[in-house]
Design an enzyme around this catalytic site. Sequence first.
Site, PDB file in Angstrom:
ATOM      1  N   TYR A 183      -1.034  -1.282  10.573  1.00 31.34           N
ATOM      2  CA  TYR A 183      -1.350  -1.415   9.155  1.00 31.34           C
ATOM      3  C   TYR A 183      -0.186  -0.900   8.305  1.00 31.34           C
ATOM      4  O   TYR A 183       0.274  -1.589   7.383  1.00 31.34           O
ATOM      5  CB  TYR A 183      -2.639  -0.653   8.814  1.00 31.34           C
ATOM      6  CG  TYR A 183      -3.047  -0.822   7.366  1.00 31.34           C
ATOM      7  CD1 TYR A 183      -3.675  -1.993   6.943  1.00 31.34           C
ATOM      8  CD2 TYR A 183      -2.771   0.149   6.412  1.00 31.34           C
ATOM      9  CE1 TYR A 183      -4.019  -2.183   5.612  1.00 31.34           C
ATOM     10  CE2 TYR A 183      -3.111  -0.029   5.084  1.00 31.34           C
ATOM     11  CZ  TYR A 183      -3.738  -1.192   4.690  1.00 31.34           C
ATOM     12  OH  TYR A 183      -4.058  -1.388   3.367  1.00 31.34           O
ATOM     13  N   SER A 213       0.859  -1.186   0.000  1.00 32.18           N
ATOM     14  CA  SER A 213       0.000   0.000   0.000  1.00 32.18           C
ATOM     15  C   SER A 213       0.895   1.236   0.000  1.00 32.18           C
ATOM     16  O   SER A 213       2.048   1.179   0.446  1.00 32.18           O
ATOM     17  CB  SER A 213      -0.859  -0.002   1.270  1.00 32.18           C
ATOM     18  OG  SER A 213      -1.490   1.239   1.453  1.00 32.18           O
TER      19      SER A 213
END
Length: 261
Positions: A152, A139
């Site tokens: 995350y 990401s």
Amino acid sequence: MKHPKSILITGGSSGIGEALALDYAAPGVFLGLTGRNRERLDRVAARCRAAGAEVATAVVDVREADALAAWMAGLDRQAPLDLVIANAGISAGTGSAGESDRQARDIFAVNVDGVVNSVLAAAALMRPRRRGQIAIMSSLAGFRGFPGAPAYCASKAAVRVWGEALRGMLAREGIEVTVICPGYVKSPITGRNDFPMPFLMEADRAAGIIRRGLAANRARIAFPRRLFAAAWLLALLPPAWTDPLLGRLPEKAASEPQPGS
Ligand SMILES: NC(=O)c1ccc[n+]([C@@H]2O[C@H](COP(=O)([O-])OP(=O)(O)OC[C@H]3O[C@@H](n4cnc5c(N)ncnc54)[C@H](OP(=O)(O)O)[C@@H]3O)[C@@H](O)[C@H]2O)c1
């Protein structure tokens, strides 16, 4: 790889994984799709079959290394895997309370251990034939830690760097490795975000970008460009300059872990 015919996607039941499955679905293509939700998985499989693909599904948790490897080996016997996309991932949700301790552990378990399980199983299958491609879903959040999503961001950084290194290592064995770093993509989880998401993109558009990048065997597929530039800049600047800005960004809620970014 230009025209993969046998493709496995973890987390193929929703969001980006679903969009990728639909993008690749065509006559002559074999798709293996995993997820945790049988209903969603069946719905995606039916749409892929309608597009002419042969589809196998399994409710397999990517954290269960042995079960995942056994399922992947079975698929590989059916149709030797050309492309494995380690896409399954979770985040803490959205809101204002950050990540709970339990969420942090779950996020590392799925986003790191789950990816490691998927990638090692894929490499073991591809190594003997010296052919295949592995894609790792990272990401843009993996370039700099954000106070609202520490685990995350760290999980995505870990798999990004691992993938970058694996690319060189596995190239010697004829296996291609690509790291995918999307910005905000519409999926069930970003749908619940209550803050503005710059350059938010439809999942089918993201799937097209990813597919073209994989066909070209790119080392990194990072998009959209302007958000990538911002993420890159944030990572380059001294933390003393960027911390005050990042501290004002919205945080993730301490609800139960949810799939997605
Ligand atoms: N959407 C974004 O803006 C964005 C941006 C950058 C990166 N990403 C990454 O892209 C990937 C896909 O996210 P998404 O946005 O498409 O979210 P999503 O729609 O929630 O999809 C996540 C997928 O992962 C599966 N999954 C979650 N935990 C699993 C587990 N333990 N075992 C097996 N499958 C599991 C889910 O299956 P079930 O639905 O069946 O539970 C679902 O198919 C994630 O790795 C995410 O971090 C997303």
